[in-house]
Design a protein around this motif. Sequence first.
Motif, short mmCIF file in Angstrom:
data_model
loop_
_atom_site.label_atom_id
_atom_site.label_comp_id
_atom_site.label_asym_id
_atom_site.label_seq_id
_atom_site.Cartn_x
_atom_site.Cartn_y
_atom_site.Cartn_z
N UNK A 1 0.82 -1.21 0.00
CA UNK A 1 0.00 0.00 0.00
C UNK A 1 0.85 1.26 0.00
N UNK A 2 2.03 1.22 0.61
CA UNK A 2 2.91 2.38 0.64
C UNK A 2 3.31 2.74 -0.79
N UNK A 3 3.66 1.75 -1.57
CA UNK A 3 4.09 1.99 -2.95
C UNK A 3 2.91 2.39 -3.83
N UNK A 4 1.74 1.82 -3.60
CA UNK A 4 0.59 2.20 -4.44
C UNK A 4 0.25 3.67 -4.23
N UNK A 5 0.25 4.10 -2.98
CA UNK A 5 -0.08 5.50 -2.68
C UNK A 5 1.03 6.42 -3.20
N UNK A 6 2.28 6.04 -3.00
CA UNK A 6 3.39 6.85 -3.49
C UNK A 6 3.40 6.94 -5.01
#
Length: 192
Positions: free
Chosen positions: A121-126
Amino acid sequence: MIQRLYDWTLGLAEHRHALWVLALVSFLESSMFPIPPDIIMIPMIIARPNRAFLIASVALVASVLGGMLGYAIGAMAFDALGEPILRALGKADSMAEFATTFNDMGFWAVLAAGITPFPYKVITIMSGWTGMPLATFIATSILARGLRFFLVALLLWKFGAPVRDFIERRLPLMFTLALALLIGGFFAIKLL
């Protein structure tokens, strides 16, 4: 206690709505939920190895769709929430440089986060926040999540009974390792 939790998870894996639960967890994990879908997917495959690739497919599709929600959160909510916080901390200028660097290596960041226990989720949002091209994000997400889920499915389909025996004989150790990976993922988020 761990044995009861394990038995409950295996029971859930055999429930008639287990694929829907897996889809929901996979979708939410890609944008906001802290529990990885593997916690449900692995017992489901162990309980029904003949459905391993169907289970992996459900996790893949739901995870990529959830990743698109995470991308949208990053693309649409950053200006309202993230930027004022960064300005208050005096970090707004360095974030523009970070966005450029992230997009230069974006394919590899999405690939690594999609395969490893790092919180996806961190990478999807970033990815949404930095403006990574959506097509690149989706293609890389399909590749990464597909590799992860189908590799797990293949291994459990091929070696399911011995893996189940190994897990059941070493349940406290397996629980501790899974917990350590989860906590390690949260610490990795803090380092970003």
